[in-house]
Design a protein around this motif. Structure first.
Motif, PDB file in Angstrom:
ATOM      1  N   PHE A   1       0.777  -1.331  -0.043  1.00  0.00           N
ATOM      2  CA  PHE A   1       0.123  -0.129  -0.039  1.00  0.00           C
ATOM      3  C   PHE A   1       0.863   1.024  -0.094  1.00  0.00           C
ATOM      4  O   PHE A   1       1.242   1.527   0.978  1.00  0.00           O
ATOM      5  N   GLY A   2       1.221   1.921  -1.121  1.00  0.00           N
ATOM      6  CA  GLY A   2       2.030   3.100  -1.226  1.00  0.00           C
ATOM      7  C   GLY A   2       3.397   2.210  -0.880  1.00  0.00           C
ATOM      8  O   GLY A   2       3.891   1.295  -1.485  1.00  0.00           O
ATOM      9  N   SER A   3       4.109   3.069   0.170  1.00  0.00           N
ATOM     10  CA  SER A   3       5.498   2.754   0.699  1.00  0.00           C
ATOM     11  C   SER A   3       5.443   1.474   1.460  1.00  0.00           C
ATOM     12  O   SER A   3       6.507   0.866   1.940  1.00  0.00           O
ATOM     13  N   LEU A   4       4.311   1.230   2.037  1.00  0.00           N
ATOM     14  CA  LEU A   4       4.159   0.116   3.095  1.00  0.00           C
ATOM     15  C   LEU A   4       4.000  -1.460   2.153  1.00  0.00           C
ATOM     16  O   LEU A   4       2.939  -1.563   1.602  1.00  0.00           O
ATOM     17  N   VAL A   5       4.846  -2.130   2.986  1.00  0.00           N
ATOM     18  CA  VAL A   5       4.931  -3.423   2.240  1.00  0.00           C
ATOM     19  C   VAL A   5       3.995  -4.167   3.198  1.00  0.00           C
ATOM     20  O   VAL A   5       4.541  -4.627   4.544  1.00  0.00           O
ATOM     21  N   ALA A   6       2.688  -4.539   3.295  1.00  0.00           N
ATOM     22  CA  ALA A   6       1.913  -5.003   4.193  1.00  0.00           C
ATOM     23  C   ALA A   6       2.185  -6.437   4.120  1.00  0.00           C
ATOM     24  O   ALA A   6       1.957  -7.247   5.329  1.00  0.00           O
ATOM     25  N   VAL A   7       2.262  -7.099   2.998  1.00  0.00           N
ATOM     26  CA  VAL A   7       2.684  -8.561   3.014  1.00  0.00           C
ATOM     27  C   VAL A   7       3.601  -8.855   2.102  1.00  0.00           C
ATOM     28  O   VAL A   7       3.695  -8.311   1.161  1.00  0.00           O
ATOM     29  N   ASP A   8       4.613  -9.493   2.428  1.00  0.00           N
ATOM     30  CA  ASP A   8       6.022  -9.599   1.939  1.00  0.00           C
ATOM     31  C   ASP A   8       6.426 -11.137   1.574  1.00  0.00           C
ATOM     32  O   ASP A   8       6.962 -11.597   2.405  1.00  0.00           O
ATOM     33  N   GLY A   9       5.850 -11.511   0.571  1.00  0.00           N
ATOM     34  CA  GLY A   9       6.330 -12.898   0.084  1.00  0.00           C
ATOM     35  C   GLY A   9       5.970 -14.019   0.854  1.00  0.00           C
ATOM     36  O   GLY A   9       6.848 -14.972   1.368  1.00  0.00           O
ATOM     37  N   VAL A  10       4.723 -14.031   1.394  1.00  0.00           N
ATOM     38  CA  VAL A  10       4.021 -15.022   2.271  1.00  0.00           C
ATOM     39  C   VAL A  10       3.798 -16.374   1.502  1.00  0.00           C
ATOM     40  O   VAL A  10       3.301 -16.474   0.438  1.00  0.00           O
ATOM     41  N   SER A  11       4.438 -17.425   1.992  1.00  0.00           N
ATOM     42  CA  SER A  11       3.869 -18.721   1.408  1.00  0.00           C
ATOM     43  C   SER A  11       3.549 -19.781   2.591  1.00  0.00           C
ATOM     44  O   SER A  11       4.197 -19.739   3.521  1.00  0.00           O
ATOM     45  N   PHE A  12       2.685 -20.593   2.336  1.00  0.00           N
ATOM     46  CA  PHE A  12       2.366 -21.538   2.818  1.00  0.00           C
ATOM     47  C   PHE A  12       1.280 -22.486   2.321  1.00  0.00           C
ATOM     48  O   PHE A  12       0.845 -22.188   1.417  1.00  0.00           O
ATOM     49  N   THR A  13       0.918 -23.798   2.726  1.00  0.00           N
ATOM     50  CA  THR A  13       0.159 -24.599   2.147  1.00  0.00           C
ATOM     51  C   THR A  13      -0.867 -25.215   3.116  1.00  0.00           C
ATOM     52  O   THR A  13      -0.574 -25.186   4.611  1.00  0.00           O
ATOM     53  N   ILE A  14      -1.933 -25.482   2.818  1.00  0.00           N
ATOM     54  CA  ILE A  14      -3.043 -26.126   3.816  1.00  0.00           C
ATOM     55  C   ILE A  14      -3.518 -27.373   3.126  1.00  0.00           C
ATOM     56  O   ILE A  14      -4.010 -27.237   1.959  1.00  0.00           O
ATOM     57  N   GLY A  15      -3.578 -28.279   3.719  1.00  0.00           N
ATOM     58  CA  GLY A  15      -3.917 -29.552   3.525  1.00  0.00           C
ATOM     59  C   GLY A  15      -5.475 -29.729   3.574  1.00  0.00           C
ATOM     60  O   GLY A  15      -6.436 -29.074   4.350  1.00  0.00           O
ATOM     61  N   ASP A  16      -6.174 -30.746   2.859  1.00  0.00           N
ATOM     62  CA  ASP A  16      -7.437 -31.076   2.876  1.00  0.00           C
ATOM     63  C   ASP A  16      -7.985 -31.426   4.370  1.00  0.00           C
ATOM     64  O   ASP A  16      -7.143 -32.188   5.126  1.00  0.00           O
ATOM     65  N   GLY A  17      -9.021 -30.810   4.676  1.00  0.00           N
ATOM     66  CA  GLY A  17      -9.429 -31.099   6.291  1.00  0.00           C
ATOM     67  C   GLY A  17      -8.469 -30.431   7.311  1.00  0.00           C
ATOM     68  O   GLY A  17      -8.897 -30.612   8.565  1.00  0.00           O
TER      69      GLY A  17
ATOM     70  N   THR B   1      -5.076  -9.992   8.196  1.00  0.00           N
ATOM     71  CA  THR B   1      -6.277  -9.722   7.438  1.00  0.00           C
ATOM     72  C   THR B   1      -5.942  -9.377   5.910  1.00  0.00           C
ATOM     73  O   THR B   1      -6.882  -9.815   5.014  1.00  0.00           O
ATOM     74  N   THR B   2      -4.901  -8.927   5.638  1.00  0.00           N
ATOM     75  CA  THR B   2      -4.645  -8.687   4.205  1.00  0.00           C
ATOM     76  C   THR B   2      -4.455  -9.851   3.512  1.00  0.00           C
ATOM     77  O   THR B   2      -4.764 -10.052   2.267  1.00  0.00           O
ATOM     78  N   VAL B   3      -3.808 -11.036   3.999  1.00  0.00           N
ATOM     79  CA  VAL B   3      -3.601 -12.108   3.543  1.00  0.00           C
ATOM     80  C   VAL B   3      -4.919 -12.567   3.175  1.00  0.00           C
ATOM     81  O   VAL B   3      -5.220 -13.209   2.194  1.00  0.00           O
ATOM     82  N   LEU B   4      -5.945 -12.686   4.283  1.00  0.00           N
ATOM     83  CA  LEU B   4      -7.275 -13.023   3.989  1.00  0.00           C
ATOM     84  C   LEU B   4      -8.035 -12.203   3.079  1.00  0.00           C
ATOM     85  O   LEU B   4      -8.847 -13.096   2.067  1.00  0.00           O
ATOM     86  N   ASN B   5      -7.742 -11.021   3.025  1.00  0.00           N
ATOM     87  CA  ASN B   5      -8.198 -10.267   1.859  1.00  0.00           C
ATOM     88  C   ASN B   5      -8.183 -10.872   0.384  1.00  0.00           C
ATOM     89  O   ASN B   5      -8.847 -10.645  -0.591  1.00  0.00           O
ATOM     90  N   MET B   6      -6.782 -11.031   0.325  1.00  0.00           N
ATOM     91  CA  MET B   6      -6.304 -11.354  -1.083  1.00  0.00           C
ATOM     92  C   MET B   6      -6.917 -12.597  -1.445  1.00  0.00           C
ATOM     93  O   MET B   6      -6.988 -13.111  -2.505  1.00  0.00           O
ATOM     94  N   MET B   7      -6.732 -13.674  -0.359  1.00  0.00           N
ATOM     95  CA  MET B   7      -7.352 -15.013  -0.431  1.00  0.00           C
ATOM     96  C   MET B   7      -8.896 -14.931  -1.037  1.00  0.00           C
ATOM     97  O   MET B   7      -9.252 -15.943  -1.727  1.00  0.00           O
ATOM     98  N   SER B   8      -9.559 -14.135  -0.411  1.00  0.00           N
ATOM     99  CA  SER B   8     -11.157 -13.872  -0.720  1.00  0.00           C
ATOM    100  C   SER B   8     -11.324 -13.340  -1.848  1.00  0.00           C
ATOM    101  O   SER B   8     -12.530 -13.061  -2.119  1.00  0.00           O
TER     102      SER B   8
END
Lengths: 295, 239
Positions: free
Chosen positions: B14-30, B44-51
């Protein structure tokens, strides 16, 4: 005298409400004011008149065709011009109100100019739905055409309100109007809802134009007057409130009618504005406007 | 366990602010995964991008192998990734049942199917008595339960819950926790964002901890919560 003025005002108010309902639905769902709303009214009037007079299309076909013309125009306008305002990503989050004002104003000018070029600057009177001698309704002389037009307008008004409140698609529209992002993450297709709302609003305004074309002959700039009335009504009734549009329309019609008789006919259009100022002083959100909105 | 969700190098500025910086993860079934991190860490920013409410500046979000990073929010919801907000967003001018039917219809259920499902979920969440009440007349906690119920009108592949336990009565909290536990045991996947450590420890076998927009730790809950870097991120360097 009073009862006849009330009836006369309610008849006028019904047509005002028909116009205002679409405008308030657009505001409710898209949070924009459509400054070309009057031109949907004009398109409906001309479609009805030209189909009947120039192509010999029967009234029973010309009237639905006029509604379809307004609805189709609304559908196209939403897809081409309005969609960029709220596109999911890269949408015009900044300056969206300015964009909407400029685009709908430009559309209004374009449609008036295009219609002037096509049919000329003249007025064309529409055909009556039904011929016959006037009838006396609560002391008011009303033509069979007016009664038929009133019946159709009421059917569309209450039909739309019923669908908004009780149909599954109506609930989707209300959901988007209440909270667009919440509706989207819950799976509501907000783009489709917006298109449906714009098309419905266009269709309702076109219907009003067609029904009134016998009493107010359509000309390219005929939409300005009903559009201004609609803006007054939706603020009076509460921005985004369909019920407010209905009540506001009827109230405006009655107030204008009473004022014209008991005060002065010359100032007929100012009574509604005076009422608007009064209501806003007492209820800044209008008669049925929301007092809060979820973030 | 196959990867239901695969997030790779997700970045948002967001402008000069890096709110999420190269986040990686996996989630399995269940899987039920806790999302931890101090305020402003990017959860919340990660969730906003995911949704689908924010477009990532870089990176990839895959749901069941399909890249959903550029998809609209409603398409993502219908694809099976549903989201509950931190600040409750129910339709206050509708009744409880109307809220649920709206969600059910949007997710592709017919009227009869949606009505049956709504009654079932309301019963599970102890809200059946409020079926015809306006959402605006419910308490804050009940509104939260209602929003939660809307997410389950059609079982999603994964539910993203942003602070579902915040500011609700302990009884309702128990109802909600029991529902999450029970459905997770039946195979429902969750991401649970919460600052409520006892709940996270109780429900989540695994947590992902974010700090300053990056993944600080990812692993079994008891292990991650003992990591000095995680303790420091939460309690400060002088702790």
């Amino acid at each position: 005298m009073l009862s006849s003025m009330l009836v006369s005002g309610l008849i006028t108010g019904t047509f005002y409400a028909l116009m205002a309902l679409g405008l308030t639905m657009i505001f409710g769902v898209l949070r924009i004011v459509n400054f070309a709303h009057g031109e949907f009214y004009m398109i409906g009037g001309f479609a009805y008149v030209l189909l009947y007079h120039n192509l010999g299309v029967p009234i029973a076909v010309a009237l639905p065709a006029a509604v379809l013309a307004g609805g189709t125009l609304g559908w196209i306008v939403e897809k081409l011009l309005i969609r960029p305002i709220y596109a999911e990503f890269g949408g015009r989050q900044q300056g969206r109100d300015e964009y909407a004002i400029i685009v709908t104003f430009a559309l209004s000018i374009l449609l008036i100019a295009a219609m002037t070029k096509i049919v000329g600057p003249w007025s064309l009177q529409g055909p009556r739905l039904i011929d016959g001698p006037p009838l006396l309704l609560a002391g008011v002389r009303v033509s069979p055409h007016q009664i038929a037009a009133l019946g159709i307008a009421l059917a569309f008004l209450f039909g739309t309100l019923y669908l908004l409140n009780y149909s599954l698609w109506g609930r989707q529209i209300r959901a988007v109007a209440q909270n667009r992002s919440a509706a989207a993450v819950m799976g509501v297709d907000v783009g489709k809802v917006s298109t449906i709302v714009f098309a419905t609003a266009g269709g309702l305004a076109a219907l009003a134009g067609a029904l009134l074309s016998n009493m107010i002959s359509p000309s390219p700039d005929v939409g300005a007057f009903p559009a201004i009335k609609s803006y007054v009504i939706i603020v009076l009734g509460g921005l985004g409130s369909p019920l407010g549009a209905l009540i506001g329309g009827l109230l405006l019609g009655v107030i204008e009618s009473l004022g014209a008789i008991y005060i002065s006919f010359s100032y007929r259009d100012t009574y509604g504005l005076a009422l608007l100022v009064l209501v806003l002083l007492l209820r800044p959100n209008g008669l049925f406007g929301e007092t809060r909105r979820e973030v | 366990m196959s990867a239901l969700i695969a997030v790779e190098n997700l970045t948002k500025r967001f402008g000069s602010l890096v709110a999420v910086d190269g986040v990686s993860f996996t989630i399995g079934d269940g899987e039920l995964v806790g999302f931890l991190g101090p305020n402003g860490s990017g959860k919340t920013t990660v969730l906003n991008m995911m949704s689908g409410l924010l477009r990532p500046d870089a990176g990839r979000i895959a749901l069941d192998g399909t890249d959903v990073g550029g998809m609209a929010a409603d398409s993502i919801a219908r694809a099976g990734m549903i989201r509950m907000f931190q600040l409750t967003r129910v339709y206050t001018e509708m009744t409880v049942i109307e809220n649920l039917l709206t969600a059910g219809f949007a997710l592709g259920l017919g009227k009869r199917e949606a009505t049956e499902r709504a009654d079932e979920v309301l019963d599970d969440l102890k809200l059946l008595a409020y079926r015809e009440a306006f959402a605006s007349d419910l308490s804050g906690g009940q509104q939260k339960l209602l929003e939660f119920a809307c997410c389950f009108m059609k079982a999603p592949k994964i539910a993203l819950l942003d602070e579902p336990f915040a500011a609700i009565h302990p009884t309702m909290r128990q109802v909600l926790a029991d529902y999450v536990r029970r459905t997770n045991a039946a195979g429902q996947a969750y991401i649970l964002v919460s600052h409520d450590m006892p709940i996270v420890i109780d429900l989540c076998p695994r947590v992902v901890c974010l700090a300053a927009g990056s993944v600080l730790a990812d692993g079994p809950t008891d292990q991650v919560l003992r990591e000095p870097a995680v303790i420091e991120a939460y309690l400060g360097p002088n702790h």
